[in-house]
Design a protein around this motif. Structure first.
Motif, PDB file in Angstrom:
ATOM      1  N   SER A   1     -46.318  56.921  39.898  1.00  0.00           N
ATOM      2  CA  SER A   1     -46.588  58.062  40.767  1.00  0.00           C
ATOM      3  C   SER A   1     -45.733  58.010  42.027  1.00  0.00           C
ATOM      4  CB  SER A   1     -48.076  58.118  41.126  1.00  0.00           C
ATOM      5  OG  SER A   1     -48.478  56.964  41.831  1.00  0.00           O
ATOM      6  N   LEU A   2     -45.417  56.796  42.496  1.00  0.00           N
ATOM      7  CA  LEU A   2     -44.526  56.675  43.651  1.00  0.00           C
ATOM      8  C   LEU A   2     -43.105  57.073  43.277  1.00  0.00           C
ATOM      9  CD1 LEU A   2     -44.072  55.941  46.566  1.00  0.00           C
ATOM     10  CD2 LEU A   2     -43.904  53.528  45.898  1.00  0.00           C
ATOM     11  N   ILE A   3     -42.662  56.705  42.070  1.00  0.00           N
ATOM     12  CA  ILE A   3     -41.350  57.155  41.604  1.00  0.00           C
ATOM     13  C   ILE A   3     -41.304  58.681  41.605  1.00  0.00           C
ATOM     14  CG2 ILE A   3     -39.770  57.225  39.634  1.00  0.00           C
ATOM     15  CD1 ILE A   3     -39.797  54.507  40.901  1.00  0.00           C
ATOM     16  N   ARG A   4     -42.364  59.313  41.135  1.00  0.00           N
ATOM     17  CA  ARG A   4     -42.416  60.782  41.133  1.00  0.00           C
ATOM     18  C   ARG A   4     -42.336  61.330  42.552  1.00  0.00           C
ATOM     19  NH1 ARG A   4     -46.934  63.850  41.914  1.00  0.00           N
ATOM     20  NH2 ARG A   4     -46.719  66.077  41.424  1.00  0.00           N
ATOM     21  N   GLN A   5     -43.030  60.724  43.503  1.00  0.00           N
ATOM     22  CA  GLN A   5     -42.979  61.184  44.888  1.00  0.00           C
ATOM     23  C   GLN A   5     -41.576  61.045  45.470  1.00  0.00           C
ATOM     24  OE1 GLN A   5     -45.306  62.810  46.675  1.00  0.00           O
ATOM     25  NE2 GLN A   5     -46.511  62.788  44.788  1.00  0.00           N
ATOM     26  N   TRP A   6     -40.894  59.967  45.120  1.00  0.00           N
ATOM     27  CA  TRP A   6     -39.521  59.798  45.590  1.00  0.00           C
ATOM     28  C   TRP A   6     -38.593  60.855  44.986  1.00  0.00           C
ATOM     29  CZ3 TRP A   6     -39.439  53.781  44.758  1.00  0.00           C
ATOM     30  CH2 TRP A   6     -40.051  53.168  45.854  1.00  0.00           C
ATOM     31  N   ILE A   7     -38.824  61.181  43.709  1.00  0.00           N
ATOM     32  CA  ILE A   7     -38.030  62.245  43.086  1.00  0.00           C
ATOM     33  C   ILE A   7     -38.266  63.556  43.827  1.00  0.00           C
ATOM     34  CG2 ILE A   7     -37.687  63.620  40.993  1.00  0.00           C
ATOM     35  CD1 ILE A   7     -38.521  61.113  39.392  1.00  0.00           C
ATOM     36  N   LEU A   8     -39.529  63.888  44.074  1.00  0.00           N
ATOM     37  CA  LEU A   8     -39.868  65.120  44.787  1.00  0.00           C
ATOM     38  C   LEU A   8     -39.275  65.139  46.194  1.00  0.00           C
ATOM     39  CD1 LEU A   8     -43.624  65.431  43.743  1.00  0.00           C
ATOM     40  CD2 LEU A   8     -41.810  67.045  43.144  1.00  0.00           C
ATOM     41  N   GLY A   9     -39.172  63.946  46.805  1.00  0.00           N
ATOM     42  CA  GLY A   9     -38.632  63.865  48.160  1.00  0.00           C
ATOM     43  C   GLY A   9     -37.124  63.928  48.238  1.00  0.00           C
ATOM     44  N   GLY A  10     -36.454  64.006  47.085  1.00  0.00           N
ATOM     45  CA  GLY A  10     -35.001  64.129  47.090  1.00  0.00           C
ATOM     46  C   GLY A  10     -34.261  62.819  47.264  1.00  0.00           C
TER      47      GLY A  10
ATOM     48  N   GLY B   1     -40.650  74.411  39.521  1.00  0.00           N
ATOM     49  CA  GLY B   1     -39.331  74.288  40.127  1.00  0.00           C
ATOM     50  C   GLY B   1     -39.183  73.168  41.130  1.00  0.00           C
ATOM     51  N   ARG B   2     -40.155  72.274  41.228  1.00  0.00           N
ATOM     52  CA  ARG B   2     -40.063  71.170  42.188  1.00  0.00           C
ATOM     53  C   ARG B   2     -39.179  70.044  41.671  1.00  0.00           C
ATOM     54  NH1 ARG B   2     -45.689  72.420  42.350  1.00  0.00           N
ATOM     55  NH2 ARG B   2     -46.091  70.727  40.859  1.00  0.00           N
ATOM     56  N   ILE B   3     -39.092  69.943  40.346  1.00  0.00           N
ATOM     57  CA  ILE B   3     -38.266  68.923  39.703  1.00  0.00           C
ATOM     58  C   ILE B   3     -37.433  69.599  38.617  1.00  0.00           C
ATOM     59  CG2 ILE B   3     -38.345  66.942  38.125  1.00  0.00           C
ATOM     60  CD1 ILE B   3     -40.612  65.807  39.725  1.00  0.00           C
ATOM     61  N   VAL B   4     -36.193  69.160  38.487  1.00  0.00           N
ATOM     62  CA  VAL B   4     -35.267  69.744  37.513  1.00  0.00           C
ATOM     63  C   VAL B   4     -34.826  68.656  36.532  1.00  0.00           C
ATOM     64  CG1 VAL B   4     -33.051  70.894  37.178  1.00  0.00           C
ATOM     65  CG2 VAL B   4     -34.431  71.408  39.220  1.00  0.00           C
ATOM     66  N   PRO B   5     -35.023  68.854  35.232  1.00  0.00           N
ATOM     67  CA  PRO B   5     -34.501  67.884  34.254  1.00  0.00           C
ATOM     68  C   PRO B   5     -32.977  67.898  34.250  1.00  0.00           C
ATOM     69  CG  PRO B   5     -36.156  69.321  33.260  1.00  0.00           C
ATOM     70  CD  PRO B   5     -35.788  69.929  34.578  1.00  0.00           C
ATOM     71  N   VAL B   6     -32.383  66.743  34.049  1.00  0.00           N
ATOM     72  CA  VAL B   6     -30.930  66.645  33.894  1.00  0.00           C
ATOM     73  C   VAL B   6     -30.647  65.875  32.614  1.00  0.00           C
ATOM     74  CG1 VAL B   6     -30.507  66.747  36.378  1.00  0.00           C
ATOM     75  CG2 VAL B   6     -30.784  64.519  35.280  1.00  0.00           C
ATOM     76  N   LEU B   7     -29.460  66.062  32.072  1.00  0.00           N
ATOM     77  CA  LEU B   7     -29.015  65.357  30.866  1.00  0.00           C
ATOM     78  C   LEU B   7     -29.960  65.581  29.687  1.00  0.00           C
ATOM     79  CD1 LEU B   7     -28.015  61.957  32.563  1.00  0.00           C
ATOM     80  CD2 LEU B   7     -26.503  63.861  31.963  1.00  0.00           C
TER      81      LEU B   7
ATOM     82  N   GLY C   1     -24.847  66.800  43.569  1.00  0.00           N
ATOM     83  CA  GLY C   1     -24.315  67.279  42.309  1.00  0.00           C
ATOM     84  C   GLY C   1     -25.172  66.872  41.122  1.00  0.00           C
ATOM     85  N   THR C   2     -24.954  67.554  40.000  1.00  0.00           N
ATOM     86  CA  THR C   2     -25.731  67.314  38.772  1.00  0.00           C
ATOM     87  C   THR C   2     -24.905  66.499  37.793  1.00  0.00           C
ATOM     88  OG1 THR C   2     -26.903  69.417  39.046  1.00  0.00           O
ATOM     89  CG2 THR C   2     -26.922  68.416  36.851  1.00  0.00           C
TER      90      THR C   2
ATOM     91  N   PRO D   1     -34.350  69.789  43.238  1.00  0.00           N
ATOM     92  CA  PRO D   1     -33.236  70.713  43.486  1.00  0.00           C
ATOM     93  C   PRO D   1     -32.444  70.326  44.739  1.00  0.00           C
ATOM     94  CG  PRO D   1     -35.236  71.934  42.945  1.00  0.00           C
ATOM     95  CD  PRO D   1     -35.641  70.499  43.130  1.00  0.00           C
ATOM     96  N   GLN D   2     -33.134  69.789  45.751  1.00  0.00           N
ATOM     97  CA  GLN D   2     -32.462  69.407  46.993  1.00  0.00           C
ATOM     98  C   GLN D   2     -31.463  68.268  46.755  1.00  0.00           C
ATOM     99  OE1 GLN D   2     -35.751  69.647  46.561  1.00  0.00           O
ATOM    100  NE2 GLN D   2     -36.316  71.428  47.807  1.00  0.00           N
TER     101      GLN D   2
END
Length: 307
Positions: free
Chosen positions: A225-234, A252-258, A176-177, A169-170
Motif C-alpha cells: 500500500s505504501l508503494i501504491r501511495q508513492w506511485i500516486l505521489g509521482g 485516472g490517478r494511475i496510468v499503466p505503462v508497458l 516521459g513514458t 500522470p504527473q
C-alpha cells in the motif's frame, strides 16, 4: 480436566502468540494458563509448545493438535449456536490473512457485508505482504496470489490477477513514458521488499518469451500500500496487481505503462489448512467470498504481448 476448554485455550494461545494474552481473554492468570497447557501436554504425552521468556512456537505435535483442536472447538461452538439460535445461525471468530492492498481495498468491504448478514461473527484480519504461516498462526483462511510455498494447503481459485508497471500522470509528464522494458533503466522504480529480498527483477514478455529486467530506484518498502501511495505521489514507476489499482486506473490517478509487454496473469485464490473440515462459519465465508469476487468481476487481462 475440561479437555474442550483447554483445547479452546490452546487455540487462543496460538492466535494471540502468547500465554498471558490468551489468559486475559479467558480470565485466567498466567500461572493458570501454564498449568492448563501442562495438563494438555500430560494428557497427550507430548510437548505442544516451545516456550521462552519472549515467544512461543509450536512443536510438530502442537501443529498436529492445533488443526484438530480448531475443528473440535469450532464444531462445539457451531452446535451450541445451532441449538440456541437455529441451524442457519453463524457465530464465532474467523481469522483471515491477506496482503495490505487486497485486504484494505477489496476484502474489508466484503467482510463488512458478511458481518451485516451474520452479526455474531467476529473477524480478525491479519494484513501482511510477507510470508505468513497460516497453520502456525491459527489462520482459518488466506487470500494469496500465485504459486504457494506450502503445497499441503487447500485452495479455491477466485480468478486471475495481472501485474502492471504503472505511474502517475504527473510522473510521466515530467520524466516521459517508457516504450520498452529496457527504458526502465532510465526511470526511478519503486521496489517491493519481501523479507530481506528486494523484488528488483520485473517480468515482461519480449518476442514471445518471458524475460526479467533489473530495475533500480531510491525507494523500497515491504508494504504494497505504501508503494501504491508513492506511485500516486509521482515518485516513480511501480509494479502492482491490477486488482489493487483498478479504481486508480479508472479514475485516472494511475496510468499503466508497458501493457503490451505484460506477463500472463497469476491466480488469486483462497487457501486454508488441509486435513480437516472447516467450521460452518468458515465454509460459509469461503462461499461468500467466491461469489463476491465473481460478481465483482475479476480484472481482465490487458492487451496481449508484443511479438
Amino acid at each position: 480436566m475440561n479437555l474442550l476448554a483447554n483445547l479452546s485455550l490452546f487455540v487462543r494461545i496460538v492466535e494471540k502468540g502468547g500465554l498471558a494474552a490468551a489468559g486475559r481473554d479467558f480470565g485466567y492468570s498466567p500461572a493458570s494458563v501454564s498449568e492448563r497447557v501442562t495438563a494438555l501436554e500430560d494428557h497427550y504425552g507430548a510437548r505442544l509448545l516451545n516456550r521462552t521468556t519472549r515467544a512461543i512456537s509450536l512443536t510438530d505435535e502442537g501443529r498436529l493438535l492445533l488443526d484438530g483442536a480448531k475443528q473440535l472447538v469450532g464444531d462445539a461452538h457451531d452446535l451450541q449456536s445451532q441449538i440456541r439460535h437455529g441451524a442457519d445461525h453463524l457465530s464465532g471468530l474467523i481469522r483471515i490473512s491477506a496482503t495490505f492492498d487486497l485486504g484494505r481495498n477489496r476484502l474489508a468491504p466484503i467482510l463488512d457485508q458478511f458481518m451485516e448478514m451474520h452479526p455474531d461473527i467476529r473477524i480478525d484480519l491479519v494484513l501482511s505482504d510477507g510470508y505468513v504461516d497460516i497453520v502456525a498462526q491459527g489462520i482459518d483462511l488466506a487470500l494469496r496470489y500465485g504459486a504457494l510455498a506450502d503445497s499441503s494447503l487447500m485452495r479455491r481459485r477466485l480468478g486471475s490477477s495481472y501485474r502492471l508497471a504503472c505511474a502517475s500522470p504527473q510522473y510521466l509528464a515530467r520524466y516521459g513514458t517508457p516504450e520498452t522494458p529496457d527504458d526502465l533503466a532510465n526511470h526511478n522504480c519503486l521496489v517491493m521488499r519481501f523479507g530481506n529480498q528486494l523484488n528488483q527483477e520485473w517480468p515482461f514478455i519480449v518476442d514471445g518469451k518471458l524475460k526479467m529486467f533489473m530495475v533500480r530506484g531510491n525507494k523500497s518498502a515491504n508494504d504494497g500500500s505504501l508503494i501504491r501511495q508513492w506511485i500516486l505521489g509521482g515518485y516513480g514507476i511501480g509494479m502492482k496487481s491490477h486488482w489493487d489499482i483498478e479504481d486508480d486506473i479508472r479514475d485516472g490517478r494511475i496510468v499503466p505503462v508497458l501493457k503490451d509487454f505484460s506477463p500472463p496473469g497469476t491466480d488469486l485464490q483462497i487457501v486454508f489448512p488441509a486435513g480437516s473440515n472447516q467450521p460452518k462459519r468458515v465454509r460459509c465465508l469461503i462461499d461468500f467470498l467466491s461469489a463476491a469476487f465473481e460478481n465483482g468481476g475479476i480484472p481482465q487481462s490487458p492487451s496481449g504481448p508484443k511479438h
